[in-house]
Write a protein that holds these residues in place. Structure first.
Motif, mmCIF file in Angstrom:
data_model
loop_
_atom_site.group_PDB
_atom_site.id
_atom_site.type_symbol
_atom_site.label_atom_id
_atom_site.label_comp_id
_atom_site.label_asym_id
_atom_site.label_seq_id
_atom_site.Cartn_x
_atom_site.Cartn_y
_atom_site.Cartn_z
ATOM 1 N N HIS A 1 0.686 -1.355 0.125
ATOM 2 C CA HIS A 1 0.098 0.027 -0.037
ATOM 3 C C HIS A 1 0.821 1.279 -0.189
ATOM 4 N N LEU A 2 1.936 1.330 -0.732
ATOM 5 C CA LEU A 2 2.813 2.581 -0.808
ATOM 6 C C LEU A 2 2.670 3.159 -2.264
ATOM 7 N N GLU A 3 1.618 2.922 -2.961
ATOM 8 C CA GLU A 3 1.366 3.726 -4.121
ATOM 9 C C GLU A 3 1.454 5.166 -3.908
ATOM 10 N N ALA A 4 0.916 5.823 -2.958
ATOM 11 C CA ALA A 4 0.786 7.156 -2.908
ATOM 12 C C ALA A 4 2.259 7.724 -2.508
ATOM 13 N N LYS A 5 2.986 7.100 -1.525
ATOM 14 C CA LYS A 5 4.114 7.464 -1.202
ATOM 15 C C LYS A 5 5.478 7.079 -2.095
ATOM 16 N N CYS A 6 5.492 6.041 -2.756
ATOM 17 C CA CYS A 6 6.808 5.502 -3.384
ATOM 18 C C CYS A 6 6.970 5.969 -4.924
ATOM 19 N N ARG A 7 7.779 6.517 -5.120
ATOM 20 C CA ARG A 7 8.031 6.782 -6.671
ATOM 21 C C ARG A 7 9.378 5.515 -7.267
ATOM 22 N N ILE A 8 8.903 5.277 -8.440
ATOM 23 C CA ILE A 8 9.597 4.388 -8.992
ATOM 24 C C ILE A 8 10.365 4.622 -10.397
ATOM 25 N N TYR A 9 11.633 4.506 -10.557
ATOM 26 C CA TYR A 9 12.443 4.704 -11.518
ATOM 27 C C TYR A 9 12.659 3.305 -12.355
ATOM 28 N N GLN A 10 12.611 3.124 -13.385
ATOM 29 C CA GLN A 10 12.587 2.045 -14.315
ATOM 30 C C GLN A 10 13.849 2.079 -15.253
ATOM 31 N N ALA A 11 14.836 1.531 -15.490
ATOM 32 C CA ALA A 11 15.939 1.711 -16.149
ATOM 33 C C ALA A 11 15.687 1.023 -17.640
ATOM 34 N N SER A 12 15.038 1.825 -18.458
ATOM 35 C CA SER A 12 14.914 1.508 -19.723
ATOM 36 C C SER A 12 16.101 1.727 -20.549
ATOM 37 N N GLY B 1 13.375 5.976 -17.575
ATOM 38 C CA GLY B 1 14.562 6.559 -18.185
ATOM 39 C C GLY B 1 14.927 5.805 -19.289
ATOM 40 N N ILE B 2 14.910 6.377 -20.668
ATOM 41 C CA ILE B 2 15.312 5.658 -21.783
ATOM 42 C C ILE B 2 16.771 5.945 -21.939
ATOM 43 N N LEU B 3 17.771 5.303 -21.279
ATOM 44 C CA LEU B 3 19.231 5.713 -21.531
ATOM 45 C C LEU B 3 19.899 4.923 -22.745
ATOM 46 N N PHE B 4 20.545 5.882 -23.204
ATOM 47 C CA PHE B 4 21.438 5.351 -24.263
ATOM 48 C C PHE B 4 22.738 4.984 -23.607
ATOM 49 N N ASN B 5 23.589 4.152 -24.272
ATOM 50 C CA ASN B 5 24.790 3.453 -23.648
ATOM 51 C C ASN B 5 25.788 4.335 -22.794
ATOM 52 N N HIS B 6 26.116 4.158 -21.628
ATOM 53 C CA HIS B 6 26.728 4.991 -20.880
ATOM 54 C C HIS B 6 27.938 3.902 -20.239
ATOM 55 N N GLU B 7 29.082 4.476 -19.952
ATOM 56 C CA GLU B 7 30.296 3.715 -19.795
ATOM 57 C C GLU B 7 31.073 4.236 -18.679
ATOM 58 N N SER B 8 31.887 3.593 -18.130
ATOM 59 C CA SER B 8 32.804 4.278 -17.092
ATOM 60 C C SER B 8 34.116 3.249 -16.835
ATOM 61 N N GLU B 9 34.881 3.704 -15.784
ATOM 62 C CA GLU B 9 35.733 2.852 -15.388
ATOM 63 C C GLU B 9 35.414 1.492 -14.689
ATOM 64 N N ARG B 10 33.953 1.825 -14.448
ATOM 65 C CA ARG B 10 33.244 0.423 -13.530
ATOM 66 C C ARG B 10 32.319 -0.218 -14.515
ATOM 67 N N MET C 1 18.642 9.966 -13.213
ATOM 68 C CA MET C 1 17.640 8.964 -12.958
ATOM 69 C C MET C 1 16.852 9.874 -11.503
ATOM 70 N N TRP C 2 17.586 10.196 -10.701
ATOM 71 C CA TRP C 2 17.254 11.339 -9.551
ATOM 72 C C TRP C 2 16.265 12.445 -10.011
ATOM 73 N N LEU C 3 16.954 13.161 -11.064
ATOM 74 C CA LEU C 3 16.020 14.241 -11.510
ATOM 75 C C LEU C 3 14.624 13.865 -12.080
ATOM 76 N N ILE C 4 14.542 12.650 -12.682
ATOM 77 C CA ILE C 4 13.187 12.155 -13.318
ATOM 78 C C ILE C 4 12.243 11.921 -12.136
ATOM 79 N N LEU C 5 12.807 11.443 -10.946
ATOM 80 C CA LEU C 5 11.972 11.398 -9.940
ATOM 81 C C LEU C 5 11.599 12.576 -9.247
ATOM 82 N N GLN C 6 12.276 13.381 -9.315
ATOM 83 C CA GLN C 6 12.022 14.632 -8.716
ATOM 84 C C GLN C 6 11.052 15.571 -9.392
ATOM 85 N N HIS C 7 10.795 15.251 -10.620
ATOM 86 C CA HIS C 7 10.176 15.897 -11.791
ATOM 87 C C HIS C 7 8.461 16.413 -11.323
#
Ligand code: NAP
Ligand code: G4F
Length: 369
Positions: free
Chosen positions: A116-127, A177-186, A232-238
Protein backbone atom coordinates in the motif's frame (compact mmCIF):
# COMPACT_ATOMS: atom_id res chain seq x y z
CA UNK A 1 13.73 14.33 7.21
CA UNK A 2 16.06 12.38 4.96
CA UNK A 3 14.51 10.33 2.15
CA UNK A 4 14.86 6.57 1.83
CA UNK A 5 15.81 4.96 -1.49
CA UNK A 6 15.84 1.31 -2.46
CA UNK A 7 18.17 0.38 -5.33
CA UNK A 8 17.93 -2.93 -7.16
CA UNK A 9 21.15 -3.65 -9.07
CA UNK A 10 23.19 -1.78 -6.45
CA UNK A 11 26.33 -3.81 -7.20
CA UNK A 12 26.28 -2.85 -10.90
CA UNK A 13 27.97 0.05 -12.68
CA UNK A 14 24.99 2.42 -12.33
CA UNK A 15 23.93 1.17 -8.88
CA UNK A 16 27.33 2.02 -7.43
CA UNK A 17 27.39 5.57 -8.85
CA UNK A 18 23.75 6.17 -7.90
CA UNK A 19 24.45 5.05 -4.31
CA UNK A 20 27.28 7.57 -4.03
CA UNK A 21 25.08 10.28 -5.55
CA UNK A 22 22.13 9.65 -3.19
CA UNK A 23 24.32 9.31 -0.09
CA UNK A 24 25.87 12.70 -0.90
CA UNK A 25 22.32 14.12 -1.05
CA UNK A 26 21.64 12.80 2.47
CA UNK A 27 19.51 9.80 1.52
CA UNK A 28 19.26 6.58 3.51
CA UNK A 29 20.24 4.06 0.81
CA UNK A 30 19.17 0.42 0.76
CA UNK A 31 20.42 -1.99 -1.89
CA UNK A 32 19.51 -5.49 -3.01
CA UNK A 33 22.29 -8.06 -3.30
CA UNK A 34 22.33 -11.70 -4.37
CA UNK A 35 24.24 -14.53 -2.81
CA UNK A 36 27.23 -15.58 -4.87
CA UNK A 37 30.17 -17.87 -4.18
CA UNK A 38 32.58 -14.93 -4.24
CA UNK A 39 31.19 -12.35 -1.84
CA UNK A 40 33.36 -9.43 -2.95
CA UNK A 41 31.32 -6.56 -4.30
CA UNK A 42 34.06 -4.53 -5.92
CA UNK A 43 32.08 -1.48 -7.03
CA UNK A 44 30.46 -0.82 -3.63
CA UNK A 45 33.14 -2.20 -1.29
CA UNK A 46 34.05 1.37 -0.24
CA UNK A 47 30.44 2.01 0.89
CA UNK A 48 29.81 -1.17 2.85
CA UNK A 49 29.62 -0.57 6.60
CA UNK A 50 29.06 3.19 6.27
CA UNK A 51 26.13 4.42 8.42
CA UNK A 52 23.51 5.29 5.80
CA UNK A 53 24.14 2.42 3.38
CA UNK A 54 22.38 -0.91 3.95
CA UNK A 55 22.41 -4.15 1.97
CA UNK A 56 19.72 -6.85 1.91
CA UNK A 57 19.55 -10.22 0.22
CA UNK A 58 16.71 -10.53 -2.31
CA UNK A 59 16.31 -11.48 -5.94
CA UNK A 60 14.32 -10.08 -8.85
CA UNK A 61 12.99 -13.56 -9.56
CA UNK A 62 11.70 -14.02 -5.96
CA UNK A 63 8.46 -12.03 -5.42
CA UNK A 64 8.28 -12.87 -1.72
CA UNK A 65 11.75 -11.45 -1.05
CA UNK A 66 10.82 -8.20 -2.83
CA UNK A 67 7.45 -7.83 -1.08
CA UNK A 68 9.07 -8.35 2.34
CA UNK A 69 11.92 -5.96 1.63
CA UNK A 70 9.75 -3.15 0.28
CA UNK A 71 7.54 -3.53 3.37
CA UNK A 72 10.55 -3.37 5.69
CA UNK A 73 12.35 -0.45 4.02
CA UNK A 74 9.21 1.65 3.19
CA UNK A 75 11.10 3.49 0.42
CA UNK A 76 10.23 6.97 -0.84
CA UNK A 77 11.98 6.09 -4.11
CA UNK A 78 12.82 2.82 -5.84
CA UNK A 79 15.45 2.72 -8.57
CA UNK A 80 14.94 -0.54 -10.47
CA UNK A 81 18.34 -1.07 -12.09
CA UNK A 82 18.66 -4.85 -11.65
CA UNK A 83 18.84 -6.74 -14.94
CA UNK A 84 20.59 -9.35 -16.98
CA UNK A 85 22.03 -6.42 -18.88
CA UNK A 86 24.17 -8.04 -21.58
CA UNK A 87 22.47 -8.10 -25.00
CA UNK A 88 24.56 -10.96 -26.45
CA UNK A 89 24.00 -13.09 -23.32
CA UNK A 90 20.24 -12.62 -23.74
CA UNK A 91 20.40 -14.77 -26.91
CA UNK A 92 21.89 -17.62 -24.82
CA UNK A 93 19.70 -17.14 -21.73
CA UNK A 94 16.44 -15.65 -23.05
CA UNK A 95 14.11 -17.11 -20.41
CA UNK A 96 16.23 -15.90 -17.48
CA UNK A 97 16.51 -12.50 -19.15
CA UNK A 98 12.71 -12.28 -19.52
CA UNK A 99 12.16 -13.36 -15.91
CA UNK A 100 14.48 -10.72 -14.44
CA UNK A 101 14.18 -7.88 -16.96
CA UNK A 102 10.46 -8.14 -17.75
CA UNK A 103 8.56 -9.93 -14.97
CA UNK A 104 11.03 -8.50 -12.42
CA UNK A 105 9.62 -5.03 -13.11
CA UNK A 106 6.09 -6.29 -12.50
CA UNK A 107 7.24 -7.85 -9.22
CA UNK A 108 8.59 -4.50 -8.01
CA UNK A 109 5.36 -2.71 -8.94
CA UNK A 110 3.27 -5.35 -7.19
CA UNK A 111 5.53 -5.26 -4.12
CA UNK A 112 4.74 -1.54 -3.83
CA UNK A 113 1.00 -2.15 -4.26
CA UNK A 114 0.94 -5.08 -1.82
CA UNK A 115 2.49 -2.82 0.82
CA UNK A 116 0.00 0.00 0.00
CA UNK A 117 2.81 2.40 -0.86
CA UNK A 118 1.40 3.62 -4.21
CA UNK A 119 0.90 7.18 -2.94
CA UNK A 120 4.27 7.47 -1.19
CA UNK A 121 6.77 5.60 -3.36
CA UNK A 122 8.13 6.84 -6.70
CA UNK A 123 9.68 4.26 -9.07
CA UNK A 124 12.42 4.70 -11.66
CA UNK A 125 12.70 1.98 -14.32
CA UNK A 126 16.00 1.47 -16.17
CA UNK A 127 14.74 1.43 -19.75
CA UNK A 128 17.09 1.41 -22.69
CA UNK A 129 17.87 2.68 -26.18
CA UNK A 130 17.85 -1.01 -27.21
CA UNK A 131 14.05 -0.55 -27.39
CA UNK A 132 14.61 1.33 -30.70
CA UNK A 133 16.54 -1.70 -31.98
CA UNK A 134 16.20 -1.98 -35.74
CA UNK A 135 15.81 1.77 -35.78
CA UNK A 136 12.96 3.42 -37.61
CA UNK A 137 14.30 6.97 -37.24
CA UNK A 138 17.59 8.74 -36.42
CA UNK A 139 18.02 10.41 -33.95
CA UNK A 140 15.72 8.66 -31.50
CA UNK A 141 13.47 10.62 -29.10
CA UNK A 142 10.59 9.86 -26.71
CA UNK A 143 8.23 9.62 -29.71
CA UNK A 144 10.31 7.37 -31.99
CA UNK A 145 8.63 3.97 -32.53
CA UNK A 146 10.21 0.96 -30.80
CA UNK A 147 11.48 -2.06 -32.71
CA UNK A 148 13.27 -4.33 -30.19
CA UNK A 149 15.91 -6.52 -31.79
CA UNK A 150 17.11 -8.99 -29.09
CA UNK A 151 15.56 -11.05 -26.28
CA UNK A 152 16.98 -8.41 -23.90
CA UNK A 153 15.20 -5.59 -25.71
CA UNK A 154 11.92 -7.50 -25.90
CA UNK A 155 12.07 -8.10 -22.12
CA UNK A 156 12.86 -4.42 -21.50
CA UNK A 157 9.92 -3.42 -23.71
CA UNK A 158 7.60 -5.29 -21.35
CA UNK A 159 9.19 -3.37 -18.45
CA UNK A 160 8.61 -0.08 -20.26
CA UNK A 161 4.92 -0.82 -20.94
CA UNK A 162 4.07 -2.25 -17.54
CA UNK A 163 5.48 0.90 -15.92
CA UNK A 164 3.27 3.02 -18.20
CA UNK A 165 0.28 0.80 -17.47
CA UNK A 166 0.62 1.06 -13.67
CA UNK A 167 1.06 4.82 -13.98
CA UNK A 168 -2.24 5.09 -15.82
CA UNK A 169 -4.22 2.31 -14.10
CA UNK A 170 -3.21 3.01 -10.48
CA UNK A 171 -2.02 6.61 -10.69
CA UNK A 172 1.44 5.58 -9.51
CA UNK A 173 4.50 7.82 -9.92
CA UNK A 174 6.55 5.44 -12.02
CA UNK A 175 8.71 6.43 -14.99
CA UNK A 176 11.24 5.12 -17.47
CA UNK A 177 14.58 6.67 -18.23
CA UNK A 178 15.36 5.57 -21.79
CA UNK A 179 19.11 5.62 -21.36
CA UNK A 180 21.57 5.32 -24.23
CA UNK A 181 24.87 3.51 -23.66
CA UNK A 182 26.84 4.90 -20.74
CA UNK A 183 30.26 3.70 -19.78
CA UNK A 184 32.89 4.25 -17.13
CA UNK A 185 35.91 2.80 -15.40
CA UNK A 186 33.36 0.57 -13.57
CA UNK A 187 31.77 -0.79 -16.77
CA UNK A 188 31.47 -4.60 -16.98
CA UNK A 189 34.51 -6.02 -18.74
CA UNK A 190 32.58 -7.78 -21.55
CA UNK A 191 30.84 -4.66 -22.87
CA UNK A 192 32.66 -3.40 -25.94
CA UNK A 193 34.11 -0.15 -24.54
CA UNK A 194 35.65 -1.70 -21.44
CA UNK A 195 36.80 -4.73 -23.40
CA UNK A 196 38.67 -2.31 -25.68
CA UNK A 197 40.19 -0.08 -22.97
CA UNK A 198 41.41 -3.07 -20.95
CA UNK A 199 42.86 -4.75 -24.03
CA UNK A 200 44.58 -1.54 -25.21
CA UNK A 201 46.19 -1.24 -21.76
CA UNK A 202 47.26 -4.90 -21.72
CA UNK A 203 48.65 -4.79 -25.25
CA UNK A 204 50.61 -1.60 -24.48
CA UNK A 205 52.10 -3.32 -21.42
CA UNK A 206 52.93 -6.56 -23.20
CA UNK A 207 50.27 -8.62 -21.40
CA UNK A 208 48.08 -9.41 -24.46
CA UNK A 209 48.81 -9.78 -28.19
CA UNK A 210 45.51 -9.16 -29.95
CA UNK A 211 41.97 -7.95 -29.25
CA UNK A 212 39.11 -9.80 -31.02
CA UNK A 213 35.91 -7.85 -31.67
CA UNK A 214 32.64 -8.28 -33.58
CA UNK A 215 30.88 -5.57 -35.60
CA UNK A 216 33.26 -2.60 -35.87
CA UNK A 217 30.74 -0.50 -37.83
CA UNK A 218 28.16 -0.44 -35.04
CA UNK A 219 27.27 3.12 -34.00
CA UNK A 220 26.53 4.17 -30.44
CA UNK A 221 25.73 7.31 -28.46
CA UNK A 222 28.16 6.84 -25.56
CA UNK A 223 27.97 8.93 -22.37
CA UNK A 224 29.58 8.79 -18.93
CA UNK A 225 27.68 6.74 -16.33
CA UNK A 226 28.51 9.13 -13.47
CA UNK A 227 26.65 11.91 -15.36
CA UNK A 228 23.68 9.67 -16.15
CA UNK A 229 22.74 8.65 -12.59
CA UNK A 230 21.94 12.29 -11.81
CA UNK A 231 19.21 12.05 -14.44
CA UNK A 232 17.62 9.04 -12.77
CA UNK A 233 17.20 11.18 -9.66
CA UNK A 234 16.02 14.23 -11.61
CA UNK A 235 13.33 12.12 -13.32
CA UNK A 236 11.89 11.17 -9.91
CA UNK A 237 12.03 14.79 -8.65
CA UNK A 238 10.04 16.05 -11.68
CA UNK A 239 6.54 17.40 -10.95
CA UNK A 240 4.80 14.78 -13.09
CA UNK A 241 5.73 11.15 -13.86
CA UNK A 242 7.13 11.12 -17.39
CA UNK A 243 9.56 9.14 -19.53
CA UNK A 244 12.81 10.73 -20.73
CA UNK A 245 15.50 9.95 -23.31
CA UNK A 246 18.95 10.35 -21.75
CA UNK A 247 21.76 10.59 -24.32
CA UNK A 248 24.59 12.87 -25.44
CA UNK A 249 23.34 13.45 -29.01
CA UNK A 250 26.76 12.47 -30.41
CA UNK A 251 27.50 9.21 -32.23
CA UNK A 252 30.69 7.17 -32.85
CA UNK A 253 31.52 3.72 -34.22
CA UNK A 254 33.18 0.85 -32.35
CA UNK A 255 36.18 1.35 -34.69
CA UNK A 256 36.45 5.02 -33.66
CA UNK A 257 36.31 4.06 -30.00
CA UNK A 258 39.11 1.53 -30.51
CA UNK A 259 41.30 3.99 -32.48
CA UNK A 260 41.05 6.59 -29.72
CA UNK A 261 41.53 4.09 -26.89
CA UNK A 262 44.71 2.69 -28.45
CA UNK A 263 45.94 6.26 -29.05
CA UNK A 264 45.65 6.98 -25.31
CA UNK A 265 47.55 3.77 -24.60
CA UNK A 266 50.40 5.01 -26.86
CA UNK A 267 49.52 3.01 -30.00
CA UNK A 268 48.43 4.63 -33.30
CA UNK A 269 46.34 2.23 -35.39
CA UNK A 270 45.64 1.99 -39.11
CA UNK A 271 42.79 -0.16 -40.42
CA UNK A 272 43.09 -2.57 -43.36
CA UNK A 273 40.61 -5.00 -44.92
CA UNK A 274 36.82 -5.26 -44.77
CA UNK A 275 34.25 -7.17 -42.70
CA UNK A 276 35.57 -10.33 -41.11
CA UNK A 277 39.04 -9.65 -42.63
CA UNK A 278 39.45 -6.17 -41.17
CA UNK A 279 42.55 -5.67 -38.98
CA UNK A 280 43.83 -2.91 -36.70
CA UNK A 281 47.57 -2.64 -37.32
CA UNK A 282 50.18 -0.70 -35.32
CA UNK A 283 51.19 2.30 -37.42
CA UNK A 284 53.20 4.14 -34.79
CA UNK A 285 54.18 3.93 -31.14
CA UNK A 286 55.07 6.54 -28.52
CA UNK A 287 58.85 6.68 -27.89
CA UNK A 288 58.38 4.98 -24.49
CA UNK A 289 56.63 2.00 -26.09
CA UNK A 290 59.07 1.73 -29.03
CA UNK A 291 61.97 1.34 -26.59
CA UNK A 292 60.28 -1.52 -24.72
CA UNK A 293 60.05 -5.20 -25.58
CA UNK A 294 56.53 -6.08 -26.71
CA UNK A 295 54.22 -4.51 -29.24
CA UNK A 296 55.92 -3.39 -32.50
CA UNK A 297 55.01 -1.33 -35.59
CA UNK A 298 53.25 -3.63 -38.08
CA UNK A 299 51.71 -5.94 -35.43
CA UNK A 300 48.05 -6.86 -35.84
CA UNK A 301 46.51 -5.86 -32.50
CA UNK A 302 42.80 -5.85 -33.44
CA UNK A 303 41.05 -8.58 -35.46
CA UNK A 304 37.43 -9.55 -36.09
CA UNK A 305 35.96 -12.78 -34.73
CA UNK A 306 32.50 -14.06 -35.76
CA UNK A 307 32.09 -15.24 -32.14
CA UNK A 308 31.17 -11.66 -31.27
CA UNK A 309 28.58 -11.19 -34.00
CA UNK A 310 24.97 -11.25 -32.78
CA UNK A 311 22.04 -13.01 -34.51
CA UNK A 312 20.47 -9.54 -34.83
CA UNK A 313 22.51 -6.44 -34.04
CA UNK A 314 21.44 -2.88 -33.24
CA UNK A 315 23.72 -0.70 -35.32
CA UNK A 316 22.55 2.91 -35.34
CA UNK A 317 21.77 4.45 -31.96
CA UNK A 318 21.77 8.22 -31.57
CA UNK A 319 19.66 9.88 -28.89
CA UNK A 320 17.90 13.25 -28.88
CA UNK A 321 18.14 14.57 -25.29
CA UNK A 322 16.16 17.79 -25.96
CA UNK A 323 13.37 16.96 -23.49
CA UNK A 324 15.79 16.09 -20.65
CA UNK A 325 17.73 19.31 -21.31
CA UNK A 326 14.59 21.44 -21.34
CA UNK A 327 12.57 19.89 -18.52
CA UNK A 328 15.23 18.49 -16.20
CA UNK A 329 17.90 21.14 -16.83
CA UNK A 330 20.38 18.34 -17.50
CA UNK A 331 23.59 18.95 -19.47
CA UNK A 332 24.06 15.96 -21.82
CA UNK A 333 27.65 16.85 -22.66
CA UNK A 334 29.31 17.42 -19.31
CA UNK A 335 31.76 14.63 -20.21
CA UNK A 336 32.71 14.43 -23.91
CA UNK A 337 33.37 11.22 -25.83
CA UNK A 338 37.08 12.13 -25.93
CA UNK A 339 37.20 12.66 -22.14
CA UNK A 340 35.31 9.41 -21.54
CA UNK A 341 37.72 7.30 -23.60
CA UNK A 342 40.73 8.97 -22.00
CA UNK A 343 39.56 8.47 -18.42
CA UNK A 344 38.72 4.81 -19.07
CA UNK A 345 42.13 4.11 -20.66
CA UNK A 346 44.00 5.96 -17.88
CA UNK A 347 42.18 3.88 -15.29
CA UNK A 348 42.88 0.61 -17.10
CA UNK A 349 46.56 1.43 -17.70
CA UNK A 350 46.93 1.71 -13.91
CA UNK A 351 44.85 -1.39 -13.25
CA UNK A 352 46.98 -3.49 -15.62
CA UNK A 353 50.20 -2.15 -14.06
CA UNK A 354 48.91 -3.11 -10.59
CA UNK A 355 47.90 -6.58 -11.80
CA UNK A 356 51.33 -7.01 -13.40
CA UNK A 357 53.15 -6.11 -10.17
CA UNK A 358 50.86 -8.30 -8.04
CA UNK A 359 51.51 -11.22 -10.35
CA UNK A 360 55.28 -10.61 -10.29
CA UNK A 361 55.19 -10.46 -6.48
CA UNK A 362 53.10 -13.63 -6.22
CA UNK A 363 55.44 -15.43 -8.60
CA UNK A 364 58.46 -14.28 -6.58
CA UNK A 365 56.89 -15.48 -3.33
CA UNK A 366 55.89 -18.75 -4.94
CA UNK A 367 52.16 -18.12 -4.25
CA UNK A 368 51.27 -18.60 -7.93
CA UNK A 369 53.20 -21.00 -10.13
P1 NAP B 1 25.20 -4.06 -14.66
O1 NAP B 1 26.51 -3.41 -14.31
O2 NAP B 1 25.19 -5.28 -15.46
O3 NAP B 1 24.43 -4.34 -13.29
C1 NAP B 1 23.29 -5.14 -13.24
C2 NAP B 1 22.85 -5.28 -11.79
O4 NAP B 1 21.68 -6.13 -11.75
C3 NAP B 1 23.90 -5.97 -10.90
O5 NAP B 1 23.88 -5.34 -9.64
C4 NAP B 1 23.36 -7.39 -10.79
O6 NAP B 1 23.74 -8.06 -9.61
C5 NAP B 1 21.87 -7.09 -10.74
N1 NAP B 1 21.04 -8.29 -11.01
C6 NAP B 1 21.04 -9.07 -12.10
N2 NAP B 1 20.15 -10.08 -11.98
C7 NAP B 1 19.59 -9.93 -10.75
C8 NAP B 1 18.60 -10.65 -10.02
N3 NAP B 1 18.03 -11.74 -10.51
N4 NAP B 1 18.25 -10.20 -8.78
C9 NAP B 1 18.85 -9.11 -8.26
N5 NAP B 1 19.79 -8.38 -8.88
C10 NAP B 1 20.15 -8.79 -10.12
O7 NAP B 1 24.26 -3.00 -15.40
P2 NAP B 1 24.38 -1.40 -15.51
O8 NAP B 1 25.22 -1.06 -16.69
O9 NAP B 1 24.69 -0.82 -14.18
O10 NAP B 1 22.89 -1.02 -15.93
C11 NAP B 1 21.88 -0.78 -14.95
C12 NAP B 1 20.51 -0.95 -15.57
O11 NAP B 1 20.36 -0.03 -16.64
C13 NAP B 1 20.23 -2.32 -16.17
O12 NAP B 1 18.86 -2.58 -15.96
C14 NAP B 1 20.51 -2.14 -17.65
O13 NAP B 1 19.76 -3.07 -18.39
C15 NAP B 1 20.04 -0.71 -17.85
N6 NAP B 1 20.69 0.04 -18.91
C16 NAP B 1 22.05 0.14 -18.96
C17 NAP B 1 22.65 0.93 -19.92
C18 NAP B 1 24.15 1.09 -19.99
O14 NAP B 1 24.64 1.54 -21.03
N7 NAP B 1 24.89 0.77 -18.94
C19 NAP B 1 21.85 1.62 -20.87
C20 NAP B 1 20.47 1.50 -20.78
C21 NAP B 1 19.89 0.72 -19.79
P3 NAP B 1 25.09 -8.99 -9.54
O15 NAP B 1 26.23 -8.03 -9.31
O16 NAP B 1 24.79 -9.87 -8.38
O17 NAP B 1 25.19 -9.69 -10.85
O1 G4F C 1 28.96 -2.79 -25.51
P1 G4F C 1 27.83 -3.60 -26.01
O2 G4F C 1 27.78 -5.01 -25.60
O3 G4F C 1 26.51 -2.82 -25.61
P2 G4F C 1 25.00 -2.87 -26.14
O4 G4F C 1 24.70 -4.12 -26.84
O5 G4F C 1 24.76 -1.61 -26.88
O6 G4F C 1 24.17 -2.89 -24.77
C1 G4F C 1 24.49 -1.99 -23.71
O7 G4F C 1 23.83 -0.75 -23.93
C2 G4F C 1 22.39 -0.84 -23.92
C3 G4F C 1 21.86 0.57 -24.20
O8 G4F C 1 21.76 0.75 -25.60
C4 G4F C 1 21.94 -1.36 -22.57
F1 G4F C 1 20.59 -1.42 -22.54
C5 G4F C 1 22.53 -2.72 -22.33
O9 G4F C 1 22.17 -3.15 -21.00
C6 G4F C 1 24.05 -2.63 -22.39
O10 G4F C 1 24.51 -1.84 -21.33
O11 G4F C 1 27.81 -3.56 -27.62
C7 G4F C 1 27.80 -2.34 -28.35
C8 G4F C 1 27.98 -2.64 -29.83
C9 G4F C 1 27.07 -3.73 -30.38
O12 G4F C 1 26.54 -3.35 -31.63
C10 G4F C 1 27.98 -4.94 -30.56
O13 G4F C 1 27.61 -5.79 -31.64
O14 G4F C 1 29.32 -3.11 -30.01
C11 G4F C 1 29.29 -4.23 -30.87
N1 G4F C 1 30.47 -5.06 -30.61
C12 G4F C 1 31.48 -5.29 -31.51
N2 G4F C 1 32.37 -6.13 -30.98
C13 G4F C 1 30.74 -5.75 -29.48
C14 G4F C 1 31.94 -6.42 -29.72
N3 G4F C 1 30.08 -5.85 -28.31
C15 G4F C 1 30.64 -6.62 -27.32
N4 G4F C 1 30.03 -6.71 -26.13
N5 G4F C 1 31.81 -7.33 -27.54
C16 G4F C 1 32.49 -7.26 -28.71
O15 G4F C 1 33.54 -7.90 -28.88
Amino acid sequence: MSKTALITGVTGQDGSYLSEFLLAKGYEVHGIIRRSSVDFRERIAHLEGTPHFHLHYADMSDSMSLVKLVGKVQPDEIYNLAAQSHVQVSFDAPEFTADVDAVGVLRILEAVRTNHLEAKCRIYQASTSELYGKVEDVPQSETTPFHPYSPYAVAKLYGYWIIKEYREAYNMFCCSGILFNHESERRGETFVTRKITLAAARIAQGMQDCLYLGNLDSLRDWGYARDYVECMWLILQHETPEDFVIATGVQHSVREFATLAFHHAGIELRWEGKGIDEKGIVNNLTPALSEREGVKVGDVVVAVSPDFYRPTDVVNLLGDPTKAKRELGWNPQSTSFEQLVELMVKHDMQKVTREHFNLAEYLEKGIVK
